[in-house]
Design a protein around this motif. Structure first.
Motif, short mmCIF file in Angstrom:
data_model
loop_
_atom_site.label_atom_id
_atom_site.label_comp_id
_atom_site.label_asym_id
_atom_site.label_seq_id
_atom_site.Cartn_x
_atom_site.Cartn_y
_atom_site.Cartn_z
N MET A 1 0.84 -1.16 0.05
CA MET A 1 -0.08 -0.05 0.03
C MET A 1 0.81 1.24 -0.03
O MET A 1 1.81 1.23 0.55
N HIS A 2 0.70 2.10 -0.91
CA HIS A 2 1.38 3.46 -1.11
C HIS A 2 1.32 4.17 0.34
O HIS A 2 0.38 4.55 0.68
N THR A 3 2.72 4.70 0.52
CA THR A 3 2.75 5.67 1.78
C THR A 3 2.83 7.06 1.17
O THR A 3 3.53 7.47 0.19
N MET A 4 1.80 7.92 1.82
CA MET A 4 1.53 9.34 1.13
C MET A 4 2.11 10.28 2.11
O MET A 4 2.19 11.49 1.71
N TRP A 5 2.35 9.79 3.21
CA TRP A 5 2.89 10.79 4.21
C TRP A 5 3.54 9.91 5.42
O TRP A 5 3.19 8.93 5.82
N LYS A 6 4.60 10.72 6.03
CA LYS A 6 5.32 10.09 7.16
C LYS A 6 5.48 11.23 8.06
O LYS A 6 5.73 12.38 7.97
N THR A 142 -1.54 19.05 9.00
CA THR A 142 -1.44 19.52 7.56
C THR A 142 -1.17 18.68 6.62
O THR A 142 -0.27 17.96 6.60
N ILE A 143 -2.01 18.69 5.50
CA ILE A 143 -1.71 17.62 4.46
C ILE A 143 -2.07 18.62 3.04
O ILE A 143 -2.85 19.11 2.99
N ARG A 144 -0.99 18.74 2.28
CA ARG A 144 -0.94 19.49 0.93
C ARG A 144 -1.04 20.92 1.07
O ARG A 144 -1.86 21.43 0.73
N SER A 145 -0.38 21.37 2.29
CA SER A 145 -0.62 23.01 2.58
C SER A 145 -1.92 23.19 3.10
O SER A 145 -2.15 24.38 3.10
N LYS A 146 -2.71 22.32 3.44
CA LYS A 146 -4.00 22.68 4.03
C LYS A 146 -4.01 22.02 5.41
O LYS A 146 -3.87 20.73 5.47
N GLU A 147 -4.38 22.85 6.34
CA GLU A 147 -4.70 22.26 7.71
C GLU A 147 -6.14 21.72 7.83
O GLU A 147 -7.12 22.28 7.39
#
Length: 278
Positions: A1-6, A142-147
């Protein structure tokens, strides 16, 4: 499964290294827009209506329209500075609440959380604590510059983080038009409706629900493909310097031929011939 954030999950002084994985996927069938005449994909270009030309990516800036046709221009440096201030890779749990206290209208997107290196013990600790208390964690991330506001809860034996809308992102239900406050309902009608609900009441089994439209569309596409009812898009005509040069030479040649053609000589009249003879 792809990791999109750590990053980490933190509550109190506890920090748990985790990875974020998307828990859902969009299975809509992508359909391209084609030109009806030649079945070629239609291009969408970024064109400036004032300059009447296509605009390259590097020529585009961000702007906020605060009133009709009035913009505040935001430079990349401005946006990066705000991003750096708020882009801490952490799911910070600020409160613990009961799941039933949050209306489903607030829920947005779901993500699986898995332990990163050195995070196994802390992961299990948080999972067991949530299980024993029956609570969920209310967090910020915060994900992709959006809180985002988010909840951390248990799904089977896995921690799930679900982003939820901020209160000001949920529209006021009082603004919904034509909602009746009350209406005269006959008791017999209400009893019949309740009986129907009782008859249709069952346990939730998600596996028995399918997207019938998507299935029918896939079947239709498969039938057309097997029946060779397919269309191959034509390659767009390429204009190179040689082609352009040949076209220019041919046009020039045609113009030259027209100029060389002289008007037909007029026939001399009998009187003119006689005068010339004398």
């Amino acid at each position: 499964m792809h990791t999109m954030w750590k990053g980490t999950i933190s509550f109190g002084l506890v920090n748990i290294p985790v990875k974020l994985h998307s828990a859902t996927e969009n299975k809509d069938i992508p359909l391209r827009n084609l030109h009806k005449e030649c079945h070629s994909p239609v291009k969408y270009e970024k064109v400036c209506p004032v300059c009447d030309k296509e605009v390259a990516t590097e020529e585009i800036v961000k702007g906020y329209e605060y009133t009709k046709n009035k913009f505040v221009i935001l430079e990349e440096d401005d946006l990066e500075a705000i991003k750096d201030e708020n882009d801490e890779k952490a799911v910070e749990i600020v409160d613990f609440v009961k799941l039933e206290e949050i209306d489903p209208i607030y829920f947005d997107k779901s993500y699986y959380l898995s332990p990163n290196d050195g995070g196994t013990k802390g992961y299990v600790l948080l999972r067991e604590a949530l299980q024993e208390t029956g609570k969920i964690g209310l967090a910020k991330i915060t994900i992709r510059s959006k809180e985002h506001l988010a909840v951390v809860r248990i799904y089977h034996n896995t921690l799930v983080m679900e982003t939820i809308h901020f209160p000001d992102e949920v529209r006021d239900f009082k603004e919904v038009p034509n909602v009746p406050e009350e209406a005269k309902i006959v008791a017999k009608e209400l009893d019949t409706a309740k009986l129907l609900i009782d008859q249709l009441t069952t346990e939730f089994e998600p596996e028995k629900y399918t997207d019938e439209y998507r299935t029918a569309l896939l079947d239709l596409i498969d039938q057309k493909r097997k029946g060779e009812e397919v269309s191959t898009a034509k390659e767009p005509k390429k204009h190179d310097n040689v082609t352009d040069l040949m076209e220019a030479l041919e046009k020039s040649l045609q113009k030259t031929k027209k100029k060389k053609k002289k008007p037909a000589a007029k026939k001399k009249t009998a009187a003119a011939k006689q005068a010339k003879a004398n």
